[in-house]
Scaffold this motif. Sequence first.
Motif, PDB file in Angstrom:
ATOM      1  N   GLU A 148      -4.200  26.591 -33.576  1.00 40.06           N
ATOM      2  CA  GLU A 148      -3.826  26.981 -32.292  1.00 40.06           C
ATOM      3  C   GLU A 148      -2.709  26.202 -31.631  1.00 40.06           C
ATOM      4  OE1 GLU A 148      -6.471  27.056 -28.065  1.00 40.06           O
ATOM      5  OE2 GLU A 148      -6.795  25.548 -29.584  1.00 40.06           O
ATOM      6  N   VAL A 149      -2.584  24.758 -32.210  1.00 34.86           N
ATOM      7  CA  VAL A 149      -1.398  24.037 -31.836  1.00 34.86           C
ATOM      8  C   VAL A 149      -0.184  24.566 -32.161  1.00 34.86           C
ATOM      9  CG1 VAL A 149      -1.724  22.362 -33.754  1.00 34.86           C
ATOM     10  CG2 VAL A 149      -0.684  21.702 -31.732  1.00 34.86           C
ATOM     11  N   ARG A 150      -0.130  25.186 -33.440  1.00 34.03           N
ATOM     12  CA  ARG A 150       1.220  25.735 -34.097  1.00 34.03           C
ATOM     13  C   ARG A 150       1.404  27.033 -33.272  1.00 34.03           C
ATOM     14  NH1 ARG A 150       0.630  24.946 -40.484  1.00 34.03           N
ATOM     15  NH2 ARG A 150       0.438  22.840 -40.653  1.00 34.03           N
ATOM     16  N   ALA A 151       0.623  27.935 -33.318  1.00 36.81           N
ATOM     17  CA  ALA A 151       0.782  29.121 -32.277  1.00 36.81           C
ATOM     18  C   ALA A 151       1.118  28.643 -30.785  1.00 36.81           C
ATOM     19  CB  ALA A 151      -0.622  30.136 -32.082  1.00 36.81           C
ATOM     20  N   ALA A 152       0.697  27.862 -30.406  1.00 37.13           N
ATOM     21  CA  ALA A 152       1.239  27.243 -28.945  1.00 37.13           C
ATOM     22  C   ALA A 152       2.416  26.767 -28.971  1.00 37.13           C
ATOM     23  CB  ALA A 152       0.261  26.268 -28.477  1.00 37.13           C
ATOM     24  N   ALA A 153       3.120  26.045 -29.970  1.00 39.89           N
ATOM     25  CA  ALA A 153       4.129  25.293 -30.264  1.00 39.89           C
ATOM     26  C   ALA A 153       5.227  26.540 -30.429  1.00 39.89           C
ATOM     27  CB  ALA A 153       4.392  24.471 -31.523  1.00 39.89           C
ATOM     28  N   LEU A 154       4.729  27.331 -31.418  1.00 38.41           N
ATOM     29  CA  LEU A 154       5.896  28.751 -31.469  1.00 38.41           C
ATOM     30  C   LEU A 154       6.124  29.497 -30.202  1.00 38.41           C
ATOM     31  CD1 LEU A 154       7.402  30.488 -33.630  1.00 38.41           C
ATOM     32  CD2 LEU A 154       5.164  31.717 -33.723  1.00 38.41           C
ATOM     33  N   ALA A 155       5.428  29.380 -29.351  1.00 37.66           N
ATOM     34  CA  ALA A 155       5.483  30.057 -28.044  1.00 37.66           C
ATOM     35  C   ALA A 155       6.374  29.160 -27.055  1.00 37.66           C
ATOM     36  CB  ALA A 155       4.043  30.465 -27.463  1.00 37.66           C
ATOM     37  N   GLU A 156       5.987  27.801 -27.059  1.00 38.55           N
ATOM     38  CA  GLU A 156       6.731  27.075 -26.328  1.00 38.55           C
ATOM     39  C   GLU A 156       8.235  26.938 -26.716  1.00 38.55           C
ATOM     40  OE1 GLU A 156       6.080  25.533 -23.552  1.00 38.55           O
ATOM     41  OE2 GLU A 156       3.974  25.668 -23.366  1.00 38.55           O
ATOM     42  N   GLY A 157       8.446  27.137 -28.137  1.00 33.25           N
ATOM     43  CA  GLY A 157       9.789  26.789 -28.473  1.00 33.25           C
ATOM     44  C   GLY A 157      10.546  28.321 -28.630  1.00 33.25           C
ATOM     45  N   ARG A 158       9.949  29.420 -28.476  1.00 29.73           N
ATOM     46  CA  ARG A 158      11.019  30.413 -27.944  1.00 29.73           C
ATOM     47  C   ARG A 158      10.781  31.179 -26.438  1.00 29.73           C
ATOM     48  NH1 ARG A 158       9.092  34.622 -33.351  1.00 29.73           N
ATOM     49  NH2 ARG A 158       9.679  32.977 -34.849  1.00 29.73           N
ATOM     50  N   LEU A 159       9.515  30.669 -25.997  1.00 30.57           N
ATOM     51  CA  LEU A 159       9.514  31.449 -24.637  1.00 30.57           C
ATOM     52  C   LEU A 159       9.463  30.264 -23.359  1.00 30.57           C
ATOM     53  CD1 LEU A 159       6.648  34.053 -25.541  1.00 30.57           C
ATOM     54  CD2 LEU A 159       9.224  34.449 -25.259  1.00 30.57           C
ATOM     55  N   GLY A 160       9.082  28.909 -23.899  1.00 34.33           N
ATOM     56  CA  GLY A 160       8.688  28.009 -22.865  1.00 34.33           C
ATOM     57  C   GLY A 160       9.731  27.081 -22.923  1.00 34.33           C
TER      58      GLY A 160
END
Length: 307
Positions: free
Chosen positions: A111-123
Amino acid sequence: MRHVIALGVSDTGTRAALVGPDGTPLYEEWRAVGRGAGPEAVLEELLPFAEELRARGRERFGTAAEAVGIAVPCAVPVRGTGVGSGGLCREGIRERLSRGLGRMPVGLAPEVRAAALAEGRLGAGRGADRFLFVSLDGRVAGAIGTDRGIETGAHDRAGAIGHVVVRPGGPLCGCGRRGCLDAVASAAAIARSWAAASGAPVADAIGCARAAGNGDAAAAEVWTAAVEALADGLITAHTLLDSRTLIIGGGLAAAGETLFAPLRAAVRERIAFRRLPGIVPAALGDTAGCLGAGLLARDLLAVGAGR
């Protein structure tokens, strides 16, 4: 319309979405079955849930989803079968979902890596070539982001900042060592310290932050100790990684400036010869894991198209 299925599993439930080519959720839904129900119960729910989502996508958009991404609250080893909290990964979740969905491609990440991926590309990490994402919830978890994606490490354990020892000989951590960041600065750790200091039978970390902000001396002592421990952990990570941005997410980020103002000050005091990184709140909240799962699925398609 081309789309993928995104599933974000948490302790309290599963957030799902049908995600379009640009990463925008086209349809969203929430189911109150999470990791707390046990790994087998979660797996039994996920397959029919994914099947329903695939049928809904076909009905709405005229085509079936092309891949599935799933974010789970555990560490995923390179081969996708091994260790993790709650036993979710040990159950072979990727293979079982893929087989049940007619060999649809399935991407899996903590979950933490998925969230980081989203924050990196979209957030909050968008445009940063190197960042550290730290989630402050019941535990402290981290992920290392670059302009290429999320770094996993040689043994798929990169980013585990929660198990950096910041208070040698301190409280016992779930990993068996003492004084880990997870044991002194997670929401659960702060809640335990605040309960002991206040004598309240029920206490939580945000309540401690609120009391500290209102001038409660005991709460301020607990909160300051946690923030300083967090700053020590962040400085250790920044010294090694030289991140441009430190993104702080999870439930404790809801404390706002009660967290960020003293944390920035504590990091500034400790920075020595390094350049001061930006310290910013995560932008995507509790949708980040699900959004990241959608990006995982889209990346699977991109890799397949490049073969």
